[in-house]
Structure formats: structure tokens, C-alpha cells
Scaffold this active site. Structure first.
Site, mmCIF file in Angstrom:
data_model
loop_
_atom_site.group_PDB
_atom_site.id
_atom_site.type_symbol
_atom_site.label_atom_id
_atom_site.label_comp_id
_atom_site.label_asym_id
_atom_site.label_seq_id
_atom_site.Cartn_x
_atom_site.Cartn_y
_atom_site.Cartn_z
ATOM 1 N N ASP A 123 0.859 -1.188 0.000
ATOM 2 C CA ASP A 123 0.000 0.000 0.000
ATOM 3 C C ASP A 123 0.889 1.229 0.000
ATOM 4 O OD1 ASP A 123 -2.458 -1.370 0.063
ATOM 5 O OD2 ASP A 123 -2.432 -1.504 2.243
ATOM 6 N N ASP A 141 -6.986 -1.783 -4.382
ATOM 7 C CA ASP A 141 -8.016 -1.469 -3.390
ATOM 8 C C ASP A 141 -9.040 -0.492 -3.959
ATOM 9 O OD1 ASP A 141 -6.579 -3.047 -1.586
ATOM 10 O OD2 ASP A 141 -5.553 -1.318 -0.706
#
Length: 166
Positions: A123, A141
Site C-alpha cells: 500500500d 483497493d
């Protein structure tokens, strides 16, 4: 349910493009950013911050001991397989169904690749206001969230051809 001809499987092309963008962006993040060191992109709102997510959304189960890696991998593969089967049963022109499916598939597979390669999801997008930070996320995501929103939003409106003649 029979397979319409033509079906919506070509929407997997969008999934492939988004998957490539996701993997490229994660490669760029891992080669350009220092772990957990924010780099301001838009002051007061957006940093690039490389982090590793061992769980799922909002780091759910991130400290569960390792089994969650395989659980989320299998779950994502089952969901992606199911959505692909549904794409095969969806008319190609039904973009209200096909687009969200393609988005979710891209995101799920993008994060599966990370789990298999690294044991965690990469991330790097860090949105914040003041001291409050949204959990870091990535392109995969964003695809999953956009696909889920699309599924909900489009479920409230029938396609133009549906319901006629009944």
C-alpha cells in the site's frame, strides 16, 4: 442460465489493464519510497507512504499469525472465479454489471499477486486531514471499492431493456 452471445468476458481486458497499472504502481512505490516515510504529494491531504498490509481492508486480521495470507488469497481467487463465470453469463452490452465485476476482479487479483510474492499487500496512497489518516491503500483497493460501489449503485436502476413486455 445459458451463456449469452456475445457475452461480457471481453471486459476482462479492462481487468488486465487495471491489473497492469496496479502492479506497475506498486513496483514504482517499492523502488522509489522508503518504508513508512511519507512523501508529500498534496500538503495537508495526500502523501505517498509505503506500507505493508498483512491483513485485508483497514488491516483487518493483520496480526492473526499468518493464516490470513492464505485465507484472503483463496477468498479473492474464489470471488474472482465466480465473477468471471458471471461475466460469461452476462450480455456484453450490460456494462452496469460487467464494469463492477471487471473492477473487483482486477483489484482482487492485484492483491493476490502481492500476497503470493511478498506475503503482504503493498500500500502507498495515504490520504489524511490533520492528524486523521485514512488507511493506506493502492490501485487494486481502489478498483475493489469502485466495483463494490458500482454493484450497489447499479442495483437500484434496471437496464433500459429490462422489465419491458412483462
Amino acid at each position: 442460465m445459458s451463456r449469452p452471445s456475445p457475452n461480457a468476458l471481453p471486459w476482462l481486458g479492462l481487468s488486465a489493464v487495471l491489473l497492469a497499472v496496479d502492479q506497475w504502481s506498486k513496483w514504482l512505490a517499492t523502488t522509489s519510497l522508503e518504508y513508512a516515510r511519507p512523501v508529500a504529494f498534496i500538503d495537508g491531504f495526500w502523501n505517498w507512504t509505503l506500507v505493508h498490509n498483512y491483513g485485508a481492508a483497514f488491516s483487518f486480521l493483520s496480526t492473526a499469525g499468518g493464516w490470513q495470507r492464505w485465507f484472503f488469497t483463496v477468498l479473492a481467487l474464489v470471488i474472482s472465479t465466480g465473477l468471471t463465470v458471471w461475466l460469461a453469463r452476462t450480455p456484453r452490452g450490460d456494462w452496469r454489471t460487467a464494469l463492477p465485476y471487471a473492477l473487483v476482479i482486477a483489484g482482487a487479483i492485484g492483491n493476490v499477486i502481492d500476497r503470493l510474492r511478498f506475503g503482504y499487500v503493498v500500500d502507498f496512497v495515504d490520504w489524511y486531514v490533520g492528524e486523521w489518516h485514512w488507511p493506506a491503500f493502492n490501485v487494486a483497493d481502489a478498483c475493489i471499492v469502485a466495483g463494490a460501489i458500482g454493484l450497489v449503485v447499479f442495483s437500484f436502476k434496471e437496464p433500459a431493456a429490462a422489465g419491458k413486455g412483462a
